[in-house]
Structure formats: C-alpha cells, structure tokens
Design a protein around this motif. Sequence first.
Motif, PDB file in Angstrom:
ATOM      1  N   LYS A  73     -11.551  -4.048  -2.455  1.00 37.79           N
ATOM      2  CA  LYS A  73     -12.960  -3.623  -2.406  1.00 37.79           C
ATOM      3  C   LYS A  73     -13.482  -3.675  -0.981  1.00 37.79           C
ATOM      4  O   LYS A  73     -13.392  -4.696  -0.298  1.00 37.79           O
ATOM      5  N   ALA A  74     -14.013  -2.568  -0.538  1.00 38.26           N
ATOM      6  CA  ALA A  74     -14.607  -2.501   0.793  1.00 38.26           C
ATOM      7  C   ALA A  74     -15.946  -3.227   0.796  1.00 38.26           C
ATOM      8  O   ALA A  74     -16.585  -3.402  -0.252  1.00 38.26           O
ATOM      9  N   ASP A  75     -16.401  -3.643   1.974  1.00 39.21           N
ATOM     10  CA  ASP A  75     -17.646  -4.395   2.092  1.00 39.21           C
ATOM     11  C   ASP A  75     -18.839  -3.445   2.076  1.00 39.21           C
ATOM     12  O   ASP A  75     -19.582  -3.300   3.044  1.00 39.21           O
TER      13      ASP A  75
ATOM     14  N   TYR B 251     -13.410   1.447  -1.794  1.00 40.27           N
ATOM     15  CA  TYR B 251     -12.277   0.601  -1.419  1.00 40.27           C
ATOM     16  C   TYR B 251     -11.863   0.861   0.025  1.00 40.27           C
ATOM     17  O   TYR B 251     -12.254   1.859   0.633  1.00 40.27           O
ATOM     18  N   THR B 252     -11.058  -0.058   0.557  1.00 43.28           N
ATOM     19  CA  THR B 252     -10.594   0.119   1.929  1.00 43.28           C
ATOM     20  C   THR B 252      -9.751   1.377   2.065  1.00 43.28           C
ATOM     21  O   THR B 252      -9.700   1.972   3.140  1.00 43.28           O
ATOM     22  N   ASP B 253      -9.085   1.776   1.000  1.00 46.97           N
ATOM     23  CA  ASP B 253      -8.486   3.108   0.932  1.00 46.97           C
ATOM     24  C   ASP B 253      -9.614   4.031   0.491  1.00 46.97           C
ATOM     25  O   ASP B 253      -9.952   4.110  -0.686  1.00 46.97           O
ATOM     26  N   SER B 254     -10.250   4.699   1.426  1.00 41.35           N
ATOM     27  CA  SER B 254     -11.506   5.406   1.169  1.00 41.35           C
ATOM     28  C   SER B 254     -11.374   6.554   0.165  1.00 41.35           C
ATOM     29  O   SER B 254     -12.367   6.983  -0.415  1.00 41.35           O
TER      30      SER B 254
ATOM     31  N   LYS C  41       0.838  -1.186   0.000  1.00 45.06           N
ATOM     32  CA  LYS C  41       0.000   0.000   0.000  1.00 45.06           C
ATOM     33  C   LYS C  41       0.879   1.245   0.000  1.00 45.06           C
ATOM     34  O   LYS C  41       1.888   1.307   0.683  1.00 45.06           O
TER      35      LYS C  41
ATOM     36  N   THR D 234     -12.180  -9.390   2.668  1.00 44.27           N
ATOM     37  CA  THR D 234     -12.817  -8.207   3.246  1.00 44.27           C
ATOM     38  C   THR D 234     -14.318  -8.229   2.967  1.00 44.27           C
ATOM     39  O   THR D 234     -15.109  -7.675   3.733  1.00 44.27           O
TER      40      THR D 234
END
Length: 297
Positions: free
Chosen positions: A41-43, A54-57, A5, A72
């Motif tokens: 991909k965020a939940d 995404y988890t990186d908002s 990351k 995730t």
Amino acid sequence: IMNRKFPRSLSGRFTCSALRTAALLAVTAVASRSLATDLIKADNTTELGTAGAYTDSLAVPTTRDAIVFNNTLVTNSSFSWTSSRSVQAVKLADPSNSVTVSLSGATFNLNNSAGNVTAIDLSSATKNLTFAASSSAALIQVRGSSTSGGAFVSVGSGATLPIQSNFNYNNGTGTPTIHVTGAGNFTVSGTKGKVSDKTAGTALTACSLDNTFTGTVTFANTNTYSGGTSITNGTLVAGVAGALGGGAVTVGGGSLDLNGTGIVNLTLAANKNFTFSSGTLALDLGTSSDQITGSGT
C-alpha cells in the motif's frame, strides 16, 4: 514468492503456512504476471481496489495478490474498500500507525482456495488492523482448502484485530473452519460485527482456537455460525448469550470466559453438546438467574 515483484503490463492488468511454488502461465503476445504478489500500500488514501493505491502504481488487486500494509505507510492510516473484489489475503507488518480499512457495503473476499496463505496475517504486526463497516451489508469472507483444513487468521503478540463487519467462511470445497492462531487479540465487535454462515441454516462455518494460539478472541455480539466452536488453547470471551452461534461447544484446553464482558447465561441450540475435557471455564453462577442451559446431552 510473496515478497518478489513481477512485471506488470499496461493491459495486465494475502486461530500461517508455507507458500507453495506457483507455475508461470503461458503468455500470449503481451506478458503478464501469474505468480502471487505482495501489493504494498502506497502512502496515500486512494481506494484499495483501484490503480494508484499501491507502490506498483498500475496494480489493481486480484485473487493472486496479497495487500500489505508496511513501513511505507508513514502519514496515512485510514483507507476505504468501496467495491466488492477478491484478493488472496491481507497482511499488516510495520506501518507507522495502526490501520483502519472501512468497508461501505462491499464484500472483501479473501479467496485463498489453494489454502497456502494465511487469510488475515498480523503474525509480525507492530500495530493494529481494524475493519470498520459503515453499512450492515459490509462483509469479509475467508476461504481455505481441504488440504489446509480451512482458513486461517493470525494475530501476533501485542497486536489487535477488530472486525466490525459481517464475517464468514466462503462456501466451497474446503473444510469450513476459521482457525485463529498467534498470541494477540482478535475481536468481532461493533454494531455490525458478527460471524455467520454464508448460507443461512447450513452448518458450513466453525470457529477453532488452535493449540498454537495463546491470545484472546472476543465475540461481542450474537453470532449465527452453526458449525460449532472448538477451543484448544488461548481464551474465548463470549460477550452475549448467543455469541457462540448455533453449534456444539468443545473446550479441550485454554479458557472459555463467559463473564469477561458481562454474560451470565450460556444457551446452546437444541441437540448441541457442550464438551469440557480440560482447560478453564470462567463462570460465576452467583445468582438464580445465572445458568447454563441447553437441550443436548
């Protein structure tokens, strides 16, 4: 590199291959990320091309990025892609459920012109990935390079990759071949699923089942790709008479199954050859209406 990351500024704004080390670009007053990054991909159900998905908002995917569906994802499994955008690749790993990406008239461009990443990677997938289309204009384009020999799709054992939209090779300087690898199932199906040339009438797309492939590819509809079809391992199922496009068909291993989904006729375009050197041709010419026709030699 794909698993690392990197910081992203507020204004800063993926028939498998090893990654090459990329160099950091020079930065101005505000630092920015220049190496390829896995965007997890965020939940949630936020559209894949926008921030917050995404988890990186803050991330909005670019051609440097791989979109990754992994563990995730526990609750959500259906996502949308509504605006045309280029990313490097998409990867399915180990989400809790099979994933569906719906394309609504957009172009999902997997633009890996460096040829150093598998365009659609299900090599280690534990579930299935479906690309659905709500519009006939929905399109998935893949692109590789001359050094990699084209673009690659990999489907691991037990996984299935249905593409239900238009699917082609994005014309460029690279070798215009879509390679299928792995041991799973890859289908181009549905009412809108077909393999085509990017520019009609040009021999710029070929399909190759590589010698490392031990799964099954099914072309359920008439396809218009014109660069030919090569089978060196695995099984290719032709679901209709025009499933193998307008080019030559070469079977150097594996199986070409013309009856797996009911086809009785194989028609080749004029001056195109059918070459069979080894492998299996699964065809029962049981009646006078069953035939292999063509005007080549």
